[in-house]
Design a protein around this motif. Structure first.
Motif, short mmCIF file in Angstrom:
data_model
loop_
_atom_site.label_atom_id
_atom_site.label_comp_id
_atom_site.label_asym_id
_atom_site.label_seq_id
_atom_site.Cartn_x
_atom_site.Cartn_y
_atom_site.Cartn_z
N ASN A 124 -9.35 -4.29 7.73
CA ASN A 124 -8.88 -4.04 6.36
C ASN A 124 -8.54 -2.57 6.16
O ASN A 124 -7.55 -2.23 5.51
CB ASN A 124 -9.94 -4.48 5.35
N LEU A 127 -5.31 -1.86 7.55
CA LEU A 127 -4.33 -2.85 7.11
C LEU A 127 -3.76 -3.64 8.28
O LEU A 127 -2.54 -3.83 8.42
CB LEU A 127 -3.21 -2.18 6.31
N TRP A 146 -4.69 -9.01 2.50
CA TRP A 146 -4.01 -9.48 3.71
C TRP A 146 -2.49 -9.37 3.54
O TRP A 146 -1.77 -9.05 4.49
CB TRP A 146 -4.38 -10.95 4.02
N SER A 149 -1.24 -5.92 4.05
CA SER A 149 -1.10 -5.69 5.50
C SER A 149 0.24 -6.23 6.00
O SER A 149 0.97 -5.53 6.71
CB SER A 149 -2.25 -6.38 6.24
#
Length: 365
Positions: A124, A127, A146, A149
């Motif tokens: 996280n 990313l 998510w 990312s």
């Protein structure tokens, strides 16, 4: 074609981000207002965001002619999305540690979220949480991240391809390359999963992001081509198109489960929706553009999207667990919950987002 701000699309981004807020509220609720087939399909609007992002990035950065432009582009994108993301990630880390400390309290049902591990914290933090990693089986920490990312990885791929391959290429060749990325991403996803389903998050979310983002790039190229032919068309013509596509979306979003094996068709529907509303000429566009509230929701949409999970959780703890409201009370509590999300988003937009980037005169993500 003069540079412009796509206000209607900005408003759409805010409205659909709000639908995702309501979608996640439904996990806590038991009311037809939130627990209905349409609302259960609104998580698909994440794909709308990917397409819209590709549309706008292509519009603002049609060329990346040199290395300095490439670096500037990536720096701006990082400053746009990363500060709020990392602050929220640290808040979630603090909350997990606090939950462990107060694990004996009756207010804490699960003292530790097994998905929130050191490994997922690292993915996280950098990313990389839309890419499959060994041992990771779910979204984690701030769940919506998510998609941030996948968004960032799409920026990198777009920038590198546009700089290395397409700087001096003609439009037709550029479009062919972008379409090839869409087809390749979908082919890889199909090969890995054995289906046309694209609704993935922590595992193949990056491929979902590539498909959506580059569909948006092609949508902008299509808009640029059609602009000369349709820009002078009557408002009545575009009103017909706007109403028609919204009716189609209203009928197909509730069918998400029935169309689960071919959810890729929503890419086409969102493509058409963005293309139609990019002209901003129909009655619905004019109506939306008159609303100051909707414009503000569009402005705060990134904060709304990224912080709503945290706010929803606190709201649920307060009203359902502490104050003992029933889940059915979300039939009206959702209004208060959303107002809270809105005002906190306005604060995070002003104090965090605006601190790290300056809005441009044209539409930016």
């Amino acid at each position: 074609m003069m540079k412009q701000r796509f206000t209607t699309l900005d408003i759409f981004r805010g409205i659909l981000a709000s639908f995702i807020v309501l979608f996640h509220m439904s996990f806590f609720s038991d009311t037809l207002v939130l627990n209905n087939p349409f609302m259960q399909g609104t998580d698909l609007f994440v794909d709308f965001f990917f397409i819209l992002s590709g549309f706008i990035i292509r519009y603002n950065y049609s060329e990346i002619p040199n290395l300095q432009t490439l670096i500037t582009f990536l720096k701006k994108r990082l400053l746009r999305i990363y500060p709020l993301h990392v602050i929220l990630l640290l808040i979630y880390l603090f909350l997990e540690l606090t939950k462990c400390f107060f694990s004996g309290s009756n207010l804490i049902n699960n003292h530790f979220n097994t998905d929130n591990t050191i490994t997922t914290f690292i993915t996280n933090l950098f990313l990389l949480n839309s890419i499959p990693w060994s041992g990771i089986t779910n979204v984690s920490w701030n769940n919506p991240s998510w998609s941030i990312s996948a968004e960032l990885l799409s920026y990198f791929l777009y920038a590198i391809v546009t700089y290395l391959i397409l700087s001096n290429a003609k439009m037709r060749f550029k479009s062919a390359v972008y379409i090839s990325i869409i087809l390749l991403s979908f082919s890889i996803l199909y090969r890995l999963t054995g289906s046309a389903i694209i609704v993935y998050t922590y595992n193949y979310g990056f491929l979902r992001g590539f498909i959506g983002f580059f569909t948006g790039v092609i949508c902008l190229n299509t808009y640029s081509y059609l602009y000369r032919y349709f820009n002078k068309s009557s408002d009545y013509f575009f009103t017909y198109l706007e109403v028609s596509i919204l009716i189609i979306l209203g009928l197909t979003i509730p069918l998400k489960e029935k169309l689960a094996d071919i959810t890729v068709i929503y890419e086409a529907l969102f493509f058409i929706t963005i293309l139609i509303f990019s002209f901003q000429k129909g009655f619905i566009s004019h109506f939306l553009n008159k609303s100051r509230v909707l414009k503000n929701i569009g402005t705060y949409s990134y904060s709304i999207y990224l912080i709503h999970g945290l706010i929803n959780t606190f709201f649920n703890v307060l009203f359902i667990r502490i104050l003992r409201f029933a889940p059915s009370d979300y039939s009206y509590l959702f209004v208060l919950n959303y107002i809270l999300v809105f005002y906190i988003s306005r604060w995070t937009y002003t104090t965090i987002e605006r601190r790290f980037y300056k809005p441009q005169t044209i539409y930016t993500l």
